[in-house]
Design an enzyme around this catalytic site. Structure first.
Site, mmCIF file in Angstrom:
data_model
loop_
_atom_site.group_PDB
_atom_site.id
_atom_site.type_symbol
_atom_site.label_atom_id
_atom_site.label_comp_id
_atom_site.label_asym_id
_atom_site.label_seq_id
_atom_site.Cartn_x
_atom_site.Cartn_y
_atom_site.Cartn_z
ATOM 1 N N HIS A 82 5.712 -2.268 -19.459
ATOM 2 C CA HIS A 82 4.518 -2.305 -20.306
ATOM 3 C C HIS A 82 4.121 -0.904 -20.761
ATOM 4 O O HIS A 82 4.469 0.102 -20.135
ATOM 5 C CB HIS A 82 3.352 -2.940 -19.538
ATOM 6 C CG HIS A 82 2.958 -2.178 -18.303
ATOM 7 N ND1 HIS A 82 2.164 -1.050 -18.339
ATOM 8 C CD2 HIS A 82 3.264 -2.375 -17.001
ATOM 9 C CE1 HIS A 82 1.987 -0.589 -17.118
ATOM 10 N NE2 HIS A 82 2.650 -1.376 -16.278
ATOM 11 N N GLU A 141 3.288 -7.391 -11.190
ATOM 12 C CA GLU A 141 3.245 -6.111 -10.481
ATOM 13 C C GLU A 141 3.194 -6.337 -8.975
ATOM 14 O O GLU A 141 2.775 -7.399 -8.504
ATOM 15 C CB GLU A 141 1.996 -5.330 -10.935
ATOM 16 C CG GLU A 141 1.734 -4.006 -10.224
ATOM 17 C CD GLU A 141 2.791 -2.964 -10.523
ATOM 18 O OE1 GLU A 141 3.909 -3.095 -9.962
ATOM 19 O OE2 GLU A 141 2.505 -2.021 -11.277
#
Length: 219
Positions: free
Chosen positions: A12, A92
């Site tokens: 990202h 994550e």
């Protein structure tokens, strides 16, 4: 079985947490947004990916965090050629819930000393935990290759640690090898390319911050 020509892993763009780590005291990790810099990083990655993919179809899997979903949107891929799914197993590494800034810095120091793969955050996950769920995702991904109309490309929009652990699992890297590697930068990607021998190879290596040091088994 239809094996994709490419498996592309994208980190990202820069998030609020990358720019200011005190934000974790006020916002949930999963809710953090891209910064303006992060949006631009994602757009630049998208331009390179559109050139790479051309007119080929894409099967995309995206971590359900806001910053990864925003990154996928900013890639601006042709929606008529992309089949996108949210994939929670690509999220994550969990660090817990609301985070005390000083405590997180202390735990990161402990993790550096203990090892990123085995250290488990007090209310969260270890790298080994992430490795296990990435392995579960890979089993699902392999099964998807059995579809006769599987797209020529797979795209994963995820996080730096998850990218390294995906490659560790795919290429059977050792823990020592994993520990020596650095995360890619925000908006960077790595590509697994299918060779004529039916094996995948990484287009370029992850940067190393140290030389791998395996255990001396004679000790």
């Amino acid at each position: 079985m239809v094996r994709p020509r490419r498996i592309v892993l994208v980190r990202h763009g820069e998030s609020q947490g990358n720019a200011d780590d005190t934000v974790y005291e006020r916002e949930p990790d999963h809710a953090l947004r891209l910064t303006q810099t992060g949006r631009e990083q994602a757009r630049q990655a998208g331009a390179r990916l559109r050139e790479l993919f051309g007119d080929e179809r894409i099967s995309a899997y995206v971590s359900p965090y806001r910053r990864t979903l925003q990154t996928f949107r900013e890639l601006r891929l042709d929606p008529t050629r992309v089949r996108m799914r949210e994939e929670p197993r690509l999220r994550e590494q969990d660090w817990g819930n609301w985070q005390d800034h000083d405590d997180v810095r202390l735990q990161k120091a402990y993790r550096d000393a203990y090892g990123h793969f085995f250290y488990r955050f007090a209310q969260g996950e270890s790298g080994a935990d992430v490795y296990d769920r990435v392995g579960s995702f890979l089993e699902s991904l392999y099964r998807s290759f059995e579809a006769p109309d599987h797209p020529e490309n797979v795209l994963l929009v995820t996080h730096g640690l998850t990218m390294r652990l995906f490659c560790m699992r795919w290429f059977h890297w050792s823990v020592a090898e994993f520990e020596a590697l650095s995360n890619p930068g925000n908006g960077e990607f790595r590509t697994l390319l299918l060779g004529p021998d039916g094996r995948y190879r990484l287009d370029r290596p992850f940067e190393r911050w140290t030389t791998p040091e395996p255990y001396d088994l004679d000790d």
